[in-house]
Structures are given as C-alpha cells and as structure tokens.
Enzyme design. Structure first.
Site, PDB file in Angstrom:
ATOM      1  N   HIS A   1       0.834  -1.202   0.000  1.00 52.65           N
ATOM      2  CA  HIS A   1       0.000   0.000   0.000  1.00 52.65           C
ATOM      3  C   HIS A   1       0.873   1.259   0.000  1.00 52.65           C
ATOM      4  O   HIS A   1       0.647   2.191  -0.785  1.00 52.65           O
ATOM      5  CB  HIS A   1      -0.916  -0.035   1.222  1.00 52.65           C
ATOM      6  CG  HIS A   1      -1.745   1.183   1.413  1.00 52.65           C
ATOM      7  ND1 HIS A   1      -3.090   1.226   1.096  1.00 52.65           N
ATOM      8  CD2 HIS A   1      -1.437   2.429   1.902  1.00 52.65           C
ATOM      9  CE1 HIS A   1      -3.558   2.431   1.374  1.00 52.65           C
ATOM     10  NE2 HIS A   1      -2.579   3.166   1.867  1.00 52.65           N
ATOM     11  N   GLU A   2       1.874   1.271   0.862  1.00 55.13           N
ATOM     12  CA  GLU A   2       2.744   2.450   0.957  1.00 55.13           C
ATOM     13  C   GLU A   2       3.624   2.606  -0.276  1.00 55.13           C
ATOM     14  O   GLU A   2       3.901   3.731  -0.703  1.00 55.13           O
ATOM     15  CB  GLU A   2       3.616   2.355   2.221  1.00 55.13           C
ATOM     16  CG  GLU A   2       2.833   2.284   3.521  1.00 55.13           C
ATOM     17  CD  GLU A   2       1.849   3.429   3.693  1.00 55.13           C
ATOM     18  OE1 GLU A   2       2.123   4.535   3.191  1.00 55.13           O
ATOM     19  OE2 GLU A   2       0.808   3.213   4.336  1.00 55.13           O
TER      20      GLU A   2
ATOM     21  N   HIS B   1       1.712   4.531  -2.838  1.00 51.49           N
ATOM     22  CA  HIS B   1       1.828   5.981  -2.641  1.00 51.49           C
ATOM     23  C   HIS B   1       3.149   6.508  -3.192  1.00 51.49           C
ATOM     24  O   HIS B   1       3.194   7.496  -3.931  1.00 51.49           O
ATOM     25  CB  HIS B   1       1.752   6.315  -1.142  1.00 51.49           C
ATOM     26  CG  HIS B   1       0.407   6.164  -0.534  1.00 51.49           C
ATOM     27  ND1 HIS B   1      -0.728   6.743  -1.058  1.00 51.49           N
ATOM     28  CD2 HIS B   1       0.002   5.515   0.600  1.00 51.49           C
ATOM     29  CE1 HIS B   1      -1.766   6.458  -0.295  1.00 51.49           C
ATOM     30  NE2 HIS B   1      -1.348   5.699   0.713  1.00 51.49           N
TER      31      HIS B   1
ATOM     32  N   ASP C   1      -6.338   8.152   4.029  1.00 50.02           N
ATOM     33  CA  ASP C   1      -6.315   8.366   2.588  1.00 50.02           C
ATOM     34  C   ASP C   1      -7.625   8.959   2.078  1.00 50.02           C
ATOM     35  O   ASP C   1      -7.613   9.813   1.186  1.00 50.02           O
ATOM     36  CB  ASP C   1      -6.039   7.038   1.877  1.00 50.02           C
ATOM     37  CG  ASP C   1      -4.607   6.559   2.084  1.00 50.02           C
ATOM     38  OD1 ASP C   1      -3.763   7.386   2.473  1.00 50.02           O
ATOM     39  OD2 ASP C   1      -4.339   5.371   1.851  1.00 50.02           O
TER      40      ASP C   1
END
Length: 293
Positions: A50-51, A54, A151
């Site tokens: 997930h990171e 980003h 988010d």
C-alpha cells in the site's frame, strides 16, 4: 530494513512488541502458532505494498518519495508530490488502489481453495487465506473513510482543491477530520478499546497540524507576489517581503530583492527555498513567468 527502487523501508521498534502481543492473542485461531506469524507477516506485506503504491505514484508525477516507515498503526510513506491537486490526488489514491487490485487476487485464491476442498484437507491454509482477504478489505475500507489524515480524507482534500483551492480544501478536510476523530473517541470509549484510543489521538494530532498548515497557506496566499519570478517546480511567484532568514546572521530579508545575498552580512546563498512548495532552486532558475494554481 532494505531499499527497493531507491526507497528505504524502515520498521519501527514498537512493531515487534505489538506483533508479539497480537500473535499470542490469536493463538487459538490456528492449530499451529506459525500460521499466526504468517497472518501478521501478511498484514505487514499488504501495508508495505500500500505504501509503495503511494511512493511510486508520487514519483510518477514528479514528486519525491524516498522513505517508508512501518509501525503498529500501519505505515507512512513520506511523499512530497508537486503542489497540484491532480498530482496529490494520484499520489494518495494509488495506495488504496493497491488494495483494490489485491481483492480479485485474494478472492480468486479463496474460490480456488473452496473448490479444491482446502477447508477440510488443509484447514489452516484455508483459514489463513480468509484472514488475509479480510485484512485487505478492512484496511481498504478503513483507509477510505473521509477522515483526515486517512487516505479518504486526503483524497477528499485533493478533490476539493480543484474547486476551492489549496488552503480552503485542507481547511475543510481537517474540520471534517475533527468530526471523524470525535466519532472515533466515542467508539473507543464505548468499546473500551486502547487501540481506537491511540488511533484517535494520532488522527487528532494530524488534524490539528493540518489545520495550522491550512491557516498558514491561507495567509501565504493573500500576500502580494513578485513579478518576473516563479518557482520552477510549482510555478508560483514568490511573495513580496522579508520572509527568508539568513542562516549566518539570522536576520530576515527579501532574497529576490537582494538576489540571494543577505543585505546585513553579505552572505551568499546558492539556492532559494520556495515558501509554497518547499523546493530549493538556484536564483537563476526562478526567472520565469508565474502560473497561479
């Protein structure tokens, strides 16, 4: 821990303490403690992916992203996208999109396991797949809550940015965030949950920081601007006034009027920092036609 594509990944020391607590707390979920460990490692992997979503998206739009920190409440990708609503929106939305992409993959594995009878033949593996699917969906749903700094709250801020501007969008997002934090505090008290309480404090601190940043951006947006100069990164003209401080004598001065030379001590500066986006550039790079955003 390691570096991938120039992005350093760090693991906070408290992660190990919480991992030990959570793994032992769910010891009865499987017949072997090893599967509890695998479940927590799967959570670690999903958060990390997930990171990375980003970070890589931020780089794609010309931003900076070199560091990811994983800790008990999730992860933080230190991203610095160009101060444009579209760039910010993509940098934030790419994280949840990773979880969206994992849904059909994990669902497919679950359907395969059901058709092959894994629930009876290898029940631990089948239960692990179900737990990983649930973890991914819960993380996706939680992250999309429109509460700053989650988010969802930052996506809301980016969408509002197109309509009401940079400062007002952040102001609205943080105010909505405060309402969400109040709801989490009530939920933490009702459930007597320490984790919800810690999460509420974390979100409250970020909402307060975001509110102060919004106020600073609002003040900055009202300042008169100097013609003939623009930040090479965000294309914004610098404000008129003594807003830069000399690193040698500590006196404020207008670096564009003085051409990056302190009028008090004659110290020269190789780069000048943009007050709007924070990027440093040589004075020669600032000469351009500004574009408002």
């Amino acid at each position: 821990m390691f570096r991938v594509a120039g992005i350093d990944v760090f693991l906070h020391w408290s992660w190990f303490l919480v991992a030990a607590f959570e793994i032992n707390g769910r010891a009865g979920s499987y017949s072997s403690l090893a599967f509890n460990v695998l479940e927590y490692l799967a959570l670690f992997l999903i958060v990390m992916l997930h990171e990375f979503g980003h970070a890589l998206a931020c780089r794609q739009v010309g931003g900076t992203a070199n560091k990811i920190v994983l800790w008990p409440l999730g992860g933080v990708a230190y991203v610095d996208p160009p101060p444009r609503p579209g760039a910010t929106l993509w940098s934030i939305a790419a994280g949840p999109l990773v979880n969206v992409a994992l849904v059909p993959v994990l669902s497919g594995l679950g359907f395969l396991g059901r058709s092959l009878g894994w629930a009876e033949t290898i029940p631990n593996v089948y239960a692990l797949l179900k737990a990983i699917w649930l973890v991914n969906v819960v993380l996706l749903t939680f992250n999309l809550l429109p509460i700053y700094p989650l988010d969802g709250g930052q996506i809301l801020r980016s969408l509002l940015w197109f309509v009401v501007g940079r400062a007002r969008s952040l102001m609205v997002a943080t105010i909505i965030g405060f309402l969400g934090v109040a709801g989490f505090i009530i939920l933490a008290l009702w459930m007597r949950s320490l984790w919800y309480g810690v999460l509420s404090v974390f979100m409250l601190m970020n909402c307060w920081s975001g509110l102060r940043q919004a106020q600073a951006l609002s003040r900055l947006a009202k300042l008169p601007r100097r013609d003939g100069f623009a930040c090479p990164r965000c294309k914004t003209a610098p404000p008129l006034g003594e807003f830069w401080k000399c690193g040698q004598c500590g006196q404020p001065f207008d670096t564009f009027q003085a051409r990056a030379v302190c009028p008090h001590c004659a110290a020269q500066f190789a780069v000048t920092k943009c007050l709007d986006c924070g990027a440093p550039h040589a004075m020669s790079e600032w000469v351009a036609t500004p574009v408002s955003f």
